[in-house]
Write a protein that holds these residues in place. Structure first.
Motif, PDB file in Angstrom:
ATOM      1  N   SER A  30       0.826  -1.214   0.000  1.00 57.34           N
ATOM      2  CA  SER A  30       0.000   0.000   0.000  1.00 57.34           C
ATOM      3  C   SER A  30       0.861   1.264   0.000  1.00 57.34           C
ATOM      4  CB  SER A  30      -0.934   0.009   1.212  1.00 57.34           C
ATOM      5  OG  SER A  30      -0.182   0.008   2.418  1.00 57.34           O
ATOM      6  N   GLN A  31       2.143   1.133   0.368  1.00 59.00           N
ATOM      7  CA  GLN A  31       3.064   2.265   0.394  1.00 59.00           C
ATOM      8  C   GLN A  31       3.880   2.392  -0.895  1.00 59.00           C
ATOM      9  OE1 GLN A  31       3.109   4.471   3.021  1.00 59.00           O
ATOM     10  NE2 GLN A  31       1.336   3.248   3.621  1.00 59.00           N
ATOM     11  N   TRP A  32       3.759   1.422  -1.789  1.00 60.40           N
ATOM     12  CA  TRP A  32       4.543   1.404  -3.024  1.00 60.40           C
ATOM     13  C   TRP A  32       3.995   2.386  -4.044  1.00 60.40           C
ATOM     14  CZ3 TRP A  32       6.061  -4.213  -4.726  1.00 60.40           C
ATOM     15  CH2 TRP A  32       6.668  -4.878  -3.650  1.00 60.40           C
ATOM     16  N   LYS A  33       4.871   2.881  -4.900  1.00 59.68           N
ATOM     17  CA  LYS A  33       4.456   3.729  -6.019  1.00 59.68           C
ATOM     18  C   LYS A  33       3.650   2.875  -7.000  1.00 59.68           C
ATOM     19  CE  LYS A  33       8.491   6.755  -5.750  1.00 59.68           C
ATOM     20  NZ  LYS A  33       7.822   7.961  -5.276  1.00 59.68           N
ATOM     21  N   ASP A  34       2.670   3.486  -7.635  1.00 60.88           N
ATOM     22  CA  ASP A  34       1.849   2.796  -8.618  1.00 60.88           C
ATOM     23  C   ASP A  34       2.739   2.287  -9.763  1.00 60.88           C
ATOM     24  OD1 ASP A  34      -0.944   2.327  -9.853  1.00 60.88           O
ATOM     25  OD2 ASP A  34       0.171   3.409 -11.415  1.00 60.88           O
ATOM     26  N   GLN A  35       2.575   1.010 -10.127  1.00 57.07           N
ATOM     27  CA  GLN A  35       3.433   0.402 -11.149  1.00 57.07           C
ATOM     28  C   GLN A  35       3.342   1.108 -12.497  1.00 57.07           C
ATOM     29  OE1 GLN A  35       3.295  -3.875 -11.617  1.00 57.07           O
ATOM     30  NE2 GLN A  35       2.839  -4.160  -9.446  1.00 57.07           N
ATOM     31  N   GLU A  37       2.420   4.199 -13.214  1.00 55.78           N
ATOM     32  CA  GLU A  37       3.027   5.529 -13.134  1.00 55.78           C
ATOM     33  C   GLU A  37       4.547   5.434 -13.056  1.00 55.78           C
ATOM     34  OE1 GLU A  37       1.298   7.805  -9.948  1.00 55.78           O
ATOM     35  OE2 GLU A  37      -0.731   7.466 -10.707  1.00 55.78           O
ATOM     36  N   PHE A  38       5.039   4.435 -12.310  1.00 55.91           N
ATOM     37  CA  PHE A  38       6.482   4.243 -12.174  1.00 55.91           C
ATOM     38  C   PHE A  38       7.100   3.927 -13.534  1.00 55.91           C
ATOM     39  CE2 PHE A  38      10.405   2.098 -10.997  1.00 55.91           C
ATOM     40  CZ  PHE A  38      10.881   2.918  -9.989  1.00 55.91           C
ATOM     41  N   LYS A  39       6.482   3.000 -14.265  1.00 54.21           N
ATOM     42  CA  LYS A  39       6.972   2.638 -15.600  1.00 54.21           C
ATOM     43  C   LYS A  39       6.949   3.845 -16.533  1.00 54.21           C
ATOM     44  CE  LYS A  39       5.471  -1.094 -17.612  1.00 54.21           C
ATOM     45  NZ  LYS A  39       4.615  -2.207 -18.072  1.00 54.21           N
ATOM     46  N   GLN A  40       5.864   4.602 -16.490  1.00 51.22           N
ATOM     47  CA  GLN A  40       5.754   5.762 -17.372  1.00 51.22           C
ATOM     48  C   GLN A  40       6.818   6.803 -17.047  1.00 51.22           C
ATOM     49  OE1 GLN A  40       3.742   6.031 -20.158  1.00 51.22           O
ATOM     50  NE2 GLN A  40       5.168   7.720 -20.490  1.00 51.22           N
ATOM     51  N   ASN A  41       7.090   6.989 -15.767  1.00 52.84           N
ATOM     52  CA  ASN A  41       8.137   7.927 -15.350  1.00 52.84           C
ATOM     53  C   ASN A  41       9.497   7.497 -15.903  1.00 52.84           C
ATOM     54  OD1 ASN A  41       9.343  10.112 -13.982  1.00 52.84           O
ATOM     55  ND2 ASN A  41       9.735   8.850 -12.184  1.00 52.84           N
ATOM     56  N   LEU A  42       9.782   6.203 -15.865  1.00 56.43           N
ATOM     57  CA  LEU A  42      11.043   5.697 -16.425  1.00 56.43           C
ATOM     58  C   LEU A  42      11.098   5.943 -17.935  1.00 56.43           C
ATOM     59  CD1 LEU A  42      11.478   2.329 -14.505  1.00 56.43           C
ATOM     60  CD2 LEU A  42      12.748   4.455 -14.143  1.00 56.43           C
ATOM     61  N   LYS A  43       9.999   5.685 -18.618  1.00 56.04           N
ATOM     62  CA  LYS A  43       9.943   5.916 -20.064  1.00 56.04           C
ATOM     63  C   LYS A  43      10.151   7.396 -20.375  1.00 56.04           C
ATOM     64  CE  LYS A  43       7.014   1.968 -21.126  1.00 56.04           C
ATOM     65  NZ  LYS A  43       5.692   1.518 -21.610  1.00 56.04           N
ATOM     66  N   ASP A  44       9.550   8.248 -19.563  1.00 56.45           N
ATOM     67  CA  ASP A  44       9.718   9.693 -19.754  1.00 56.45           C
ATOM     68  C   ASP A  44      11.172  10.131 -19.562  1.00 56.45           C
ATOM     69  OD1 ASP A  44       6.994   9.860 -20.218  1.00 56.45           O
ATOM     70  OD2 ASP A  44       6.521  10.674 -18.228  1.00 56.45           O
ATOM     71  N   GLN A  45      11.936   9.356 -18.779  1.00 59.88           N
ATOM     72  CA  GLN A  45      13.348   9.647 -18.552  1.00 59.88           C
ATOM     73  C   GLN A  45      14.231   9.067 -19.657  1.00 59.88           C
ATOM     74  OE1 GLN A  45      14.828   8.818 -14.519  1.00 59.88           O
ATOM     75  NE2 GLN A  45      12.686   8.724 -13.858  1.00 59.88           N
ATOM     76  N   GLY A  46      13.632   8.341 -20.600  1.00 68.51           N
ATOM     77  CA  GLY A  46      14.396   7.808 -21.724  1.00 68.51           C
ATOM     78  C   GLY A  46      14.672   6.319 -21.665  1.00 68.51           C
ATOM     79  N   TYR A  47      14.162   5.628 -20.649  1.00 67.10           N
ATOM     80  CA  TYR A  47      14.330   4.180 -20.580  1.00 67.10           C
ATOM     81  C   TYR A  47      13.410   3.504 -21.589  1.00 67.10           C
ATOM     82  CZ  TYR A  47      16.827   4.583 -16.136  1.00 67.10           C
ATOM     83  OH  TYR A  47      17.731   4.877 -15.161  1.00 67.10           O
ATOM     84  N   LYS A  48      13.883   2.413 -22.179  1.00 63.65           N
ATOM     85  CA  LYS A  48      13.056   1.547 -23.008  1.00 63.65           C
ATOM     86  C   LYS A  48      12.941   0.238 -22.241  1.00 63.65           C
ATOM     87  CE  LYS A  48      14.024   3.710 -27.344  1.00 63.65           C
ATOM     88  NZ  LYS A  48      14.483   3.606 -28.709  1.00 63.65           N
TER      89      LYS A  48
END
Length: 89
Positions: A30-35, A37-48
């Motif tokens: 319940s304390q974890w970041k939403d999966q 949103e987390f993935k999208q944030n990584l993609k926005d940083q340039g991760y594939k």
């Protein structure tokens, strides 16, 4: 007796495998970041991201490429988002 020895050796192997497991958090999910949103944030940083998963050590783990196009395997703390372990392949 032979079965006992086999079971004992197998259990030792299992213990050895889990000792090397990367642990990221003991916080409840319940304390974890939403999966998503987390993935999208990584993609926005340039991760594939080729693969995204939750490990038994309570990490978000990705296989893919970083912004510099290096093939990577990265374990993230799902609460803080910090990198716990990173490997370039």
């Amino acid at each position: 007796m032979k079965n006992f020895v086999s079971i004992f050796l197998l259990s030792l192997l299992c213990v050895a495998c889990t000792k090397n497991e990367t642990k990221c958090t003991t916080e409840p999910k319940s304390q974890w970041k939403d999966q998503a949103e987390f993935k999208q944030n990584l993609k926005d940083q340039g991760y594939k991201i080729n693969e995204f998963k939750v490990t038994s050590g309570n990490c978000y783990e990705i296989y893919g490429w970083d912004k510099d196009k290096n093939k990577v395997e990265i374990y993230f703390n799902p609460v803080s988002g910090d990198v716990v372990k990173s490997e370039k392949h």
